[in-house]
Design an enzyme around this catalytic site. Sequence first.
Site, mmCIF file in Angstrom:
data_model
loop_
_atom_site.group_PDB
_atom_site.id
_atom_site.type_symbol
_atom_site.label_atom_id
_atom_site.label_comp_id
_atom_site.label_asym_id
_atom_site.label_seq_id
_atom_site.Cartn_x
_atom_site.Cartn_y
_atom_site.Cartn_z
ATOM 1 N N LYS A 1 19.573 -60.009 -4.779
ATOM 2 C CA LYS A 1 19.811 -61.424 -5.228
ATOM 3 C C LYS A 1 20.662 -62.175 -5.955
ATOM 4 O O LYS A 1 20.857 -62.451 -5.931
ATOM 5 C CB LYS A 1 18.328 -61.170 -5.340
ATOM 6 N N GLU B 1 11.430 -69.822 -6.178
ATOM 7 C CA GLU B 1 10.246 -69.174 -5.396
ATOM 8 C C GLU B 1 10.361 -67.917 -5.160
ATOM 9 O O GLU B 1 12.165 -67.178 -5.485
ATOM 10 C CB GLU B 1 10.358 -69.596 -4.191
ATOM 11 N N SER C 1 20.211 -53.090 0.301
ATOM 12 C CA SER C 1 20.088 -54.509 -0.421
ATOM 13 C C SER C 1 19.445 -54.448 -1.022
ATOM 14 O O SER C 1 19.750 -54.926 -2.589
ATOM 15 C CB SER C 1 19.450 -54.878 0.747
#
Lengths: 402, 271
Positions: A95, A117, A384
């Site tokens: 991210k 968010e 990830s």
Amino acid sequence: MQMADSPAMPDASGHFGPYGGVFVAETLIPAIEELRQAYETCRNDPEFMAEFRYELKHYVGRPSPIYHAKRWSELLGGAQIYLKREDLNHTGAHKVNNCIGQALLARKMGKPRVIAETGAGQHGVATATVAARYGMECVVYMGAEDVRRQAANVYRMKLLGATVVPVESGSRTLKDALNEAMRDWVTNVHNTFYIIGTVAGPHPYPMMVRDFQSVIGEECIEQMPEMAGRQPDYVIACVGGGSNAMGIFHPYLGHRDVRLVGVEAAGEGIETGRHSASLTAGRPGVLHGNRTYLLQNEDGQIIETHSISAGLDYPGVGPEHAWLKDCGRAEYVSVTDSEALQAFHDLCRYEGIIPALETSHALAHAARLAPTLANDRVLLVNLSGRGDKDMHTVAELSGIQF
Amino acid sequence: MSRIDSVFQQRRTEGRRALIPFVTAGDPSADMTVPIMQALVRGGADIIELGVPFSDPMADGPTIQRASERALAGGMSMRKVLGIVRSFRESDAETPVVLMGYANPIEAMGTEAFVEQAVAAGVDGVLVVDYPPEECRTFASAARQGGLDPIFLLAPTSSDERFDDVAQAGSGYIYYVSLKGVTGSATLDLDEVCARIPRIRERVGMPVGVGFGIRDAQTAARIGAVADAVVIGSRIIEEIENSPREEAAARVESFIRGIREALDATEGVLK
């Protein structure tokens, strides 16, 4: 549908075939236009891109390595599994790549306040991290249900100086957090930059987030020949909104002999209706600024989704995935909560790597696929994120209370 | 001439402004909506905006979101909304009804089926919050062809070029969002609105209604000095929310009558 050889997607107005677009209220149109222009300038600005790469190298710790999971591959008895270690990034997931890009853009645009968010909390943590790094005010919207499930990440965000707002409306998960963040943006658009964490939302977000995340696949293309002597036969990634998958898929789109597989959350099973597999079981519709596959009822109301992993618990999916599915360039499968948990435990025990529950869905599909292939075949899984944030969930399922 | 056009023409002839209340279909329950719509007309409504509830009302504030949640919990759906309009039409053939909502319930029904069934039910216009003009050219032209006015929003942030886009795609009237937040927000910059509306009216060549943030008769009257219509939503939903069921219609009627009187006392003729 046919895909062009050089996939110049999206088109100028943000459409990936019939998907994507800018489906927002008029109040947001100027903000989105301002963002589109600013991003257009920055992506072509060598100085901006150099700063982005510098930050990825020195702050995030890129390039992330590729690791050959030999023991697990042997155990499964088939193809060789390689892991792209995004879990080793600063903040523990992919991210942050995107957050750095958008925060730099916010700074260029003179917006001192960023909002985000978050579902699992990874994007919230990444946003809070870069906000601290660049000295920006940060507000993170998070479904109240997710606040409960991800208490450690909530604390992490607060440590980093962010304000976390629990969202009590609707199903109190990621989609409701997104609604609330949009409302904040509409109200405070003059000083606020909305850092969307996935490849969804109105144009230019799906394209911009994909571009910032594409560093994952670009590195793989360089690293795989060194590690495995060639490019993989399969690239496998989990798909909620789909940012880690787009990041690793996109640079491989032109590599026609590399099969791209997205793995959605089948929750308790597609047939039970309690899942989050929009591409597998949804229909096209309009939500959160774009047209894409959605989990909805007959009347077009968005239905509540379920997944063991908060980060996959979302009723939509990035529009480029919708397009890749329709044109057949990528295939999408699904994995249940219990299959994902099995893969989670296996990777812990056989490789000494604790993966995120989101990532465990991609791993579970690799575990399903590997034994069906010869042992000279190569699977590349996007690892990830790391699973520290999921200790609580996994322990609870095993009947352990901290 | 459409019902919407004739309402605006009639009001203009009388030197009065149009009053457009908003209520969510099915709030607090399906059987209450027609009586509430009738009460609004008795209290002086010229056009009714009927909200189609949606699970994810991004552009609305908490008040209208709660109304949507109540309506959906009671089983409201697009088909039932159209049923409500049909039964309203049995007692009222005059008052235009505009459906206001989000794109997905329309797309789930199919845009052609929606236009056909909405017109058959007696709907006059449709405002789809997340359909900006560039994303709904096919829908807007299908709506116009079928006899449904596609109504678009303009905002304080909209550029002059946007005025033209919206004027070209829309018909009936333009809904000017008077503040930058979501529906029901508290602050409204009246001076900004009063300065902006005359320019928009001139440029779009159709009536302009102003909404978002109008909560009392005094504000309505000030807006009425420059706009063709005043739209009131969240404040009415609150009235319904705070009333015992059996009194909701009567209280809505008396609230809207107060706005009507203030609006009719507004001086000045709009060009």
